[in-house]
Design an enzyme around this catalytic site. Sequence first.
Site, PDB file in Angstrom:
ATOM      1  N   GLU A  89      -4.301   4.548  10.858  1.00 25.70           N
ATOM      2  CA  GLU A  89      -3.550   5.704  10.585  1.00 25.70           C
ATOM      3  C   GLU A  89      -2.472   5.958  11.795  1.00 25.70           C
ATOM      4  O   GLU A  89      -2.796   6.953  12.387  1.00 25.70           O
ATOM      5  CB  GLU A  89      -4.174   6.980  10.109  1.00 25.70           C
ATOM      6  CG  GLU A  89      -4.843   6.699   8.682  1.00 25.70           C
ATOM      7  CD  GLU A  89      -5.382   7.962   8.049  1.00 25.70           C
ATOM      8  OE1 GLU A  89      -5.265   9.141   8.858  1.00 25.70           O
ATOM      9  OE2 GLU A  89      -5.730   7.910   6.929  1.00 25.70           O
TER      10      GLU A  89
ATOM     11  N   GLU B 257      -8.388   2.929   2.160  1.00 24.51           N
ATOM     12  CA  GLU B 257      -9.063   4.208   2.340  1.00 24.51           C
ATOM     13  C   GLU B 257      -8.676   5.072   1.263  1.00 24.51           C
ATOM     14  O   GLU B 257      -7.341   5.293   1.092  1.00 24.51           O
ATOM     15  CB  GLU B 257      -9.004   4.670   3.672  1.00 24.51           C
ATOM     16  CG  GLU B 257      -9.539   5.801   4.064  1.00 24.51           C
ATOM     17  CD  GLU B 257      -9.405   6.543   5.266  1.00 24.51           C
ATOM     18  OE1 GLU B 257      -9.442   5.820   6.529  1.00 24.51           O
ATOM     19  OE2 GLU B 257      -9.403   7.742   5.413  1.00 24.51           O
TER      20      GLU B 257
END
Length: 522
Positions: free
Chosen positions: A258, A362
């Site tokens: 991220e 994820e």
Amino acid sequence: MLTNKDILPSALLAIFTAVIIAGSDIPCSPRFGDSGFVCVCNATYCDTFTYPSRSTENFTHIFTSNHTPGYNFLWGTVKNASTLPINLADQSITVNVNISNKSHRLKGIGGSFTDSFCINVKSLSEEAGNNLLRSYFSRSGNEYKMARVPIASSDFCTRTYTYDDTPGDVNLEYFKLAPEDYTYKIPVISAARQMSPHNLYLFGSPWTSPNWTKNDNSYTRGYMKEEYFGYWAKYLLRFLEEYRKEGIEFWGFSPFNEPINALYLKQYLINSMQWLPMAHRVFIRDHLGPLLRASPFNATKLLTFEDGRWFLEYWLDRVMVDKAVADYIDGVSLHWYRDTQSPPDLLDKMFKKYNKFLLYTEACIIHRLDPNSTLTVDLGSWIRGAAYATDIIEVINHFSIGFIDWNMALNTDGGPVFPTSGPVDAPVIVNASADEFYKNPMFYVLGHFSKFIGEGSYRVDSTSEPSSSISHLATLNPDGSISTFMYNPTESDITVILHDVINKKIMNISMKAESLNTVVWW
């Protein structure tokens, strides 16, 4: 929290009893949780799920809903399509499956070996912990084919650490795996691999580099200084090397987790690194790409992005503009957060534009994704299971080769978690004090797909008529079977006629209200 209230209908109890007498799969031991049923496992009892036997005359129908916990099975006769057309009731639809129209090859479904998951496995007695691993990886369980592994600490751990916290160690003289690797991750991964009948494809992601390599000397924010780009490339390959020494190989990895979130989330307090696509381009082209391809790990897949798809086009258009960079990159990894804020067609557009495989790596339930509940851990929540069903069907229909969940199990508080990023829910919740664990609807939803999607499966075309609110996904599998996954979000039962247009077969399916259904035939 969990109570012993048992309000299962007597008809379902009869089904469970019949299954036990028949000597086939062990059924769910149901218990009512916060908002629905969970299935309870311990050291001596845990439900199982066996892959159906091949049959050319019958189909297997597996279904799960809030009122039918666990895996439930029905069987029916495959009929010749010459019986079409059929007089359908108003609420009935036809789903046409065309196996001649293949879209993309699939890799599988999986979860993540976070520190927290491994700690929770180890918090149980040995046999209860083995039952938890069997539930995910064995032939009698969900048969996960993929798994993600944090490279050093993530937000689901008990402390922040990297593998080289010695300032200035640019030659990696002090690089070493952490106690968490040797105590938790390596033993649990090894045990799961021994239980699995499949190749377990591992995918690695680091959350942060050593703080001394970043412009703000922080684990939770900051950009990597360009002078350490070469160091970071060597660090990542050293991780692959150290795990290889332990007998564990990685199928792929990304160089961060991220990278964009920390740029706009002011309270983003988890271990992280900020990256802009232009700096990432330099890192791949001049450092990681050449080093990886010249190394013993040159077949390991290199993935980019590792973030939510609403930034996907922004990122790829700035990274892939350099052909040398694009040549090093094998695929694109995504997280499901904020999927509802960008169209799934964006996945089609990026796949066709850059010809790189897509993989969701994820997913978990955070408070924002379930406005109907104030609970972090909501035992038995069908709404949370349904969110998985909807997203998995959507993204695999739009070129994702698989789907990897986040923590496979957490404790009753949704942890452990560090630093203050906050606990979340998980498909399995561990109650170590009772030496038992609870399988949420999320576990069974993921299992529908993981059991029947593996390496070599193809996503094939499926359409419905008339247009309907149900979502569906069809696959052609290596053993010759065809699977169709259908989610009914409505509050009414629906009759579905499944039509295999190439083999000229039809099946009559009754889909319960708010249920996920998998139908398998040969």
